[in-house]
Design a protein around this motif. Structure first.
Motif, PDB file in Angstrom:
ATOM      1  N   ASP A   1      64.162  45.205  34.901  1.00  0.00           N
ATOM      2  CA  ASP A   1      63.081  44.299  34.528  1.00  0.00           C
ATOM      3  C   ASP A   1      61.890  44.539  35.446  1.00  0.00           C
ATOM      4  O   ASP A   1      61.838  45.556  36.171  1.00  0.00           O
ATOM      5  CB  ASP A   1      63.544  42.843  34.568  1.00  0.00           C
ATOM      6  CG  ASP A   1      64.119  42.435  35.928  1.00  0.00           C
ATOM      7  OD1 ASP A   1      63.708  43.024  36.960  1.00  0.00           O
ATOM      8  OD2 ASP A   1      64.962  41.523  35.974  1.00  0.00           O
ATOM      9  N   ASN A   2      60.937  43.634  35.439  1.00  0.00           N
ATOM     10  CA  ASN A   2      59.730  43.819  36.239  1.00  0.00           C
ATOM     11  C   ASN A   2      60.007  43.874  37.737  1.00  0.00           C
ATOM     12  O   ASN A   2      59.196  44.406  38.505  1.00  0.00           O
ATOM     13  CB  ASN A   2      58.736  42.689  35.956  1.00  0.00           C
ATOM     14  CG  ASN A   2      58.154  42.755  34.567  1.00  0.00           C
ATOM     15  OD1 ASN A   2      58.074  43.828  33.968  1.00  0.00           O
ATOM     16  ND2 ASN A   2      57.749  41.614  34.034  1.00  0.00           N
ATOM     17  N   GLU A   3      61.137  43.343  38.150  1.00  0.00           N
ATOM     18  CA  GLU A   3      61.460  43.293  39.570  1.00  0.00           C
ATOM     19  C   GLU A   3      62.498  44.341  39.976  1.00  0.00           C
ATOM     20  O   GLU A   3      62.942  44.364  41.123  1.00  0.00           O
ATOM     21  CB  GLU A   3      61.960  41.891  39.938  1.00  0.00           C
ATOM     22  CG  GLU A   3      60.926  40.800  39.683  1.00  0.00           C
ATOM     23  CD  GLU A   3      61.479  39.419  39.972  1.00  0.00           C
ATOM     24  OE1 GLU A   3      62.526  39.321  40.647  1.00  0.00           O
ATOM     25  OE2 GLU A   3      60.874  38.435  39.517  1.00  0.00           O
TER      26      GLU A   3
ATOM     27  N   SER B   1      55.764  56.199  30.409  1.00  0.00           N
ATOM     28  CA  SER B   1      55.732  54.762  30.132  1.00  0.00           C
ATOM     29  C   SER B   1      56.229  53.968  31.329  1.00  0.00           C
ATOM     30  O   SER B   1      56.994  54.461  32.172  1.00  0.00           O
ATOM     31  CB  SER B   1      56.588  54.434  28.908  1.00  0.00           C
ATOM     32  OG  SER B   1      57.960  54.646  29.199  1.00  0.00           O
ATOM     33  N   GLU B   2      55.819  52.713  31.382  1.00  0.00           N
ATOM     34  CA  GLU B   2      56.270  51.828  32.448  1.00  0.00           C
ATOM     35  C   GLU B   2      57.775  51.610  32.374  1.00  0.00           C
ATOM     36  O   GLU B   2      58.457  51.568  33.403  1.00  0.00           O
ATOM     37  CB  GLU B   2      55.546  50.483  32.350  1.00  0.00           C
ATOM     38  CG  GLU B   2      56.008  49.428  33.351  1.00  0.00           C
ATOM     39  CD  GLU B   2      55.803  49.840  34.801  1.00  0.00           C
ATOM     40  OE1 GLU B   2      56.586  49.381  35.660  1.00  0.00           O
ATOM     41  OE2 GLU B   2      54.877  50.628  35.073  1.00  0.00           O
ATOM     42  N   ARG B   3      58.307  51.482  31.147  1.00  0.00           N
ATOM     43  CA  ARG B   3      59.748  51.241  31.026  1.00  0.00           C
ATOM     44  C   ARG B   3      60.552  52.426  31.564  1.00  0.00           C
ATOM     45  O   ARG B   3      61.605  52.241  32.179  1.00  0.00           O
ATOM     46  CB  ARG B   3      60.125  50.938  29.573  1.00  0.00           C
ATOM     47  CG  ARG B   3      59.900  52.062  28.602  1.00  0.00           C
ATOM     48  CD  ARG B   3      60.258  51.678  27.165  1.00  0.00           C
ATOM     49  NE  ARG B   3      60.000  52.786  26.249  1.00  0.00           N
ATOM     50  CZ  ARG B   3      58.825  53.088  25.743  1.00  0.00           C
ATOM     51  NH1 ARG B   3      57.778  52.333  26.030  1.00  0.00           N
ATOM     52  NH2 ARG B   3      58.677  54.126  24.929  1.00  0.00           N
TER      53      ARG B   3
ATOM     54  N   ARG C   1      60.483  52.440  35.365  1.00  0.00           N
ATOM     55  CA  ARG C   1      61.472  51.495  35.893  1.00  0.00           C
ATOM     56  C   ARG C   1      62.861  52.117  35.908  1.00  0.00           C
ATOM     57  O   ARG C   1      63.649  51.883  36.821  1.00  0.00           O
ATOM     58  CB  ARG C   1      61.489  50.227  35.044  1.00  0.00           C
ATOM     59  CG  ARG C   1      60.231  49.361  35.150  1.00  0.00           C
ATOM     60  CD  ARG C   1      60.317  48.215  34.162  1.00  0.00           C
ATOM     61  NE  ARG C   1      59.082  47.452  34.108  1.00  0.00           N
ATOM     62  CZ  ARG C   1      58.816  46.544  33.179  1.00  0.00           C
ATOM     63  NH1 ARG C   1      59.713  46.292  32.236  1.00  0.00           N
ATOM     64  NH2 ARG C   1      57.672  45.895  33.198  1.00  0.00           N
TER      65      ARG C   1
ATOM     66  N   HIS D   1      63.264  54.325  38.957  1.00  0.00           N
ATOM     67  CA  HIS D   1      63.513  53.535  40.167  1.00  0.00           C
ATOM     68  C   HIS D   1      64.938  52.990  40.179  1.00  0.00           C
ATOM     69  O   HIS D   1      65.585  52.953  41.240  1.00  0.00           O
ATOM     70  CB  HIS D   1      62.501  52.398  40.261  1.00  0.00           C
ATOM     71  CG  HIS D   1      61.099  52.855  40.497  1.00  0.00           C
ATOM     72  ND1 HIS D   1      60.771  53.779  41.469  1.00  0.00           N
ATOM     73  CD2 HIS D   1      59.922  52.512  39.892  1.00  0.00           C
ATOM     74  CE1 HIS D   1      59.455  53.995  41.449  1.00  0.00           C
ATOM     75  NE2 HIS D   1      58.931  53.253  40.494  1.00  0.00           N
TER      76      HIS D   1
END
Length: 298
Positions: free
Chosen positions: A75-77, A125-127, A130, A133
């Motif tokens: 998720d965003n975190e 993409s941002e997804r 993530r 990471h």
């Protein structure tokens, strides 16, 4: 052997269904108590894990696990499982196999060239960023604790009830044409097979889980229509098609993904090496033909 699954969805369910006899206990997390209770019908011990909390029995399930499969997206975190349970997982006394389901989207765009597990990630993409990471977090945990962590980079997933045949039946299939564009894909049964092969060789590492043949998406729809004996939908130019931002972003990544490491290191032979064998089997089982046809879609 005890299995703990974080995130019991389409892919992890297929794995558990195929390998359930290999485990003495299977526990899996879902987001609500109602869904957790329903898992008992599948012989799975349901546990709640969501953004607001988790089942009191979940820490003990981690302690008891011999194998753990993670299919919850970041998720965003960051990765929610690592955020809450990294220390507990690192200390789990019996854990000898950790599998993390990622995506070939981490490679980004390569203008149709081949990529392998040695290709450095360069997500667009941002997804997908993530995911990179999250992969790094799981691999770091493996290094710190000396537990075998396996990253499985999946291409486009399909299988019973989720495929081009069903899309044709329900009217959502489209033949988008972008010259030179190809995608890899993977049948959910082959994902389950690769995970099982990895369990037999828990050495850790990164694996592309994908079929043999990157193919233009419109070709898959055309082939599926032929199996059903129906006319395929008309071709639509990608440039002028109405697409959601997410759908359009998928077409911004063009690559051919190699599965050689899965074959060479795990010794896995794909049940469905291309979409043709897979769609043929799905059609024979009844997918895309509606209720009352032979086999019936599940």
């Amino acid at each position: 052997m005890n299995l703990l699954v974080f995130g019991y969805g389409y892919t992890s369910r297929a794995f558990v269904s195929a390998q359930q006899d290999a485990f003495s206990d299977v526990a899996a997390t879902v987001r609500s108590p109602a869904k957790a209770a329903a898992l008992a019908q599948e012989g799975v011990r349901g546990l709640v894990f969501n953004a607001t909390g988790w089942d009191a029995a979940l820490p003990a399930a981690i302690d008891a696990a011999d194998a753990m499969l993670v299919s919850i997206p970041p998720d965003n975190e960051g990765d929610p499982v690592l955020r809450v349970f990294a220390e507990r997982i690192g200390a789990a006394p019996n854990l000898r196999w950790i599998g993390y389901l990622s995506t070939v989207g981490v490679y980004g765009d390569h203008a149709g060239a081949w990529v392998s597990e040695t290709t450095p990630p360069r997500p667009i993409s941002e997804r997908s960023a993530r995911r990179v990471h999250a992969e790094e977090g799981w691999l770091a945990l493996g290094r710190q604790t000396r537990k075998p962590v396996h990253i499985f980079r999946l291409s486009g997933i399909y299988g019973p009830g989720q495929n081009a045949l069903v899309n044709l039946q329900n009217g959502t299939a489209r033949r988008l044409v972008k010259p030179g564009q190809v995608f890899n894909r993977i049948h959910v049964d082959d994902i389950a097979g690769v995970l099982a092969a990895s369990l037999r060789k828990p050495d850790g590492g990164i694996y592309n889980v994908t079929d043999d043949e990157p193919a233009p998406p419109q070709d898959v729809v055309t082939y599926a229509a032929g199996l059903l004996g129906v006319e395929p939908p008309p071709e639509l130019a990608f440039e002028t098609a109405e697409l959601s931002p997410m759908a359009r972003s998928f077409y911004g990544e063009n690559k051919r993904v190699s599965n050689r490491r899965v074959r060479d290191e795990l010794g896995y032979a794909f049940k469905y090496p291309t979409y043709r064998e897979a769609l043929q089997a799905l059609a024979e089982a009844g997918d895309g033909r509606g209720e009352g046809e032979a086999g019936g879609a599940e």
